[in-house]
Scaffold this active site. Structure first.
Site, mmCIF file in Angstrom:
data_model
loop_
_atom_site.group_PDB
_atom_site.id
_atom_site.type_symbol
_atom_site.label_atom_id
_atom_site.label_comp_id
_atom_site.label_asym_id
_atom_site.label_seq_id
_atom_site.Cartn_x
_atom_site.Cartn_y
_atom_site.Cartn_z
ATOM 1 N N GLY A 1 0.833 -1.196 0.000
ATOM 2 C CA GLY A 1 0.000 0.000 0.000
ATOM 3 C C GLY A 1 0.867 1.246 0.000
ATOM 4 N N GLN B 1 2.840 10.012 1.120
ATOM 5 C CA GLN B 1 4.158 9.367 1.085
ATOM 6 C C GLN B 1 4.949 9.696 -0.169
ATOM 7 O OE1 GLN B 1 2.297 5.399 2.220
ATOM 8 N NE2 GLN B 1 4.260 5.281 3.253
ATOM 9 N N CYS C 1 5.895 0.108 7.130
ATOM 10 C CA CYS C 1 5.423 1.276 6.387
ATOM 11 C C CYS C 1 6.581 1.767 5.522
ATOM 12 C CB CYS C 1 4.984 2.369 7.356
ATOM 13 S SG CYS C 1 4.464 3.884 6.542
ATOM 14 N N LEU C 2 6.294 2.071 4.266
ATOM 15 C CA LEU C 2 7.374 2.467 3.358
ATOM 16 C C LEU C 2 8.039 3.776 3.773
ATOM 17 C CD1 LEU C 2 5.862 1.425 -0.103
ATOM 18 C CD2 LEU C 2 7.513 0.180 1.301
ATOM 19 N N HIS D 1 -4.574 1.287 7.309
ATOM 20 C CA HIS D 1 -3.246 1.917 7.399
ATOM 21 C C HIS D 1 -3.128 3.057 6.377
ATOM 22 C CE1 HIS D 1 1.338 1.474 7.871
ATOM 23 N NE2 HIS D 1 1.207 2.297 6.840
ATOM 24 N N GLU D 2 -3.572 2.797 5.147
ATOM 25 C CA GLU D 2 -3.458 3.823 4.096
ATOM 26 C C GLU D 2 -4.434 4.974 4.330
ATOM 27 O OE1 GLU D 2 -0.839 3.611 2.506
ATOM 28 O OE2 GLU D 2 -0.489 1.513 2.968
ATOM 29 N N HIS E 1 -3.050 7.347 6.715
ATOM 30 C CA HIS E 1 -2.086 8.271 6.095
ATOM 31 C C HIS E 1 -2.810 9.479 5.494
ATOM 32 C CE1 HIS E 1 1.937 6.521 6.131
ATOM 33 N NE2 HIS E 1 1.493 5.348 5.707
#
Ligand code: ZN
Length: 188
Positions: free
Chosen positions: A45, A50, A107-108, A149-150, A153
């Site tokens: 994701g 991000q 997480c990226l 999670h996304e 963000h």
């Protein structure tokens, strides 16, 4: 085309995304670039914050996971291959509070850092696709967790915000080191 991924503690990660109202070629291109970026980083994701844009857009792709989960999209159960990678615009989540599950998330924007996060297992999410067409997805397991999670963000919320003090204590040195690296990179 891949884009640079913004890392913790960049201020953009705390910005709430603006609702998307224009569904044009530029939006489609951005989503395609975000999908390329997510794939290149081996993520499941990625949210617009991000890649440096505070707008209500995220992408998910769970085709490569072996996790078990259920889903229904617009009342049907299409194979994942048909609708993933999935671009999610202006998501509105309704979570089912119980049961919850605990899972070690990454997480990226936090390379190499992982920690347990407790989240509700099931949710419904209303969203629009890249043409502005509304959809409803009902899901559980890793897909539900990934969407939560996304969507967090998109509201400036990060997975560390959901971690217990004990989990945070373990990763605290790594978080501080990452913050420092990000701060120093911003000066260059
Ligand atoms: Zn993330």
């Amino acid at each position: 085309m891949t884009l640079p991924i913004v890392q913790y503690n960049s201020p953009i990660l705390r910005k709430k995304g603006v609702k998307i109202t224009t569904f044009d070629a530029a939006l489609a291109r951005l989503a395609a670039d975000m999908i390329d970026t997510m794939h290149a980083a081996a993520g499941i994701g990625l949210a617009a914050q991000q890649i440096g844009q505070a707008i209500q857009l995220c992408v998910v792709d769970l085709r490569e996971t072996d996790a078990e989960f259920q889903w229904e999209l617009d009342g049907a159960r299409p194979p994942l291959e048909i609708f993933m990678p999935l671009a999610v615009v202006n998501p509105v989540l309704i979570v089912v509070p119980e049961p919850t599950t605990s899972y070690e998330e990454g997480c990226l924007s936090f390379p190499e850092i992982r920690g347990d996060v407790v989240r509700p297992d099931k949710l419904s999410v209303k969203f629009q696709d890249l043409k502005g067409v509304p959809h409803l997805m009902v899901c559980d397991g890793l897909l539900s967790r990934c969407v939560q999670h996304e969507a967090d963000h998109l509201n400036g919320v990060l997975f560390i915000d959901h971690m217990t003090k004990d989990v945070l204590a373990v990763i605290d040195p790594e978080l501080k080191a990452l913050k420092k690296r990000t701060r120093e990179a911003a000066k260059k």
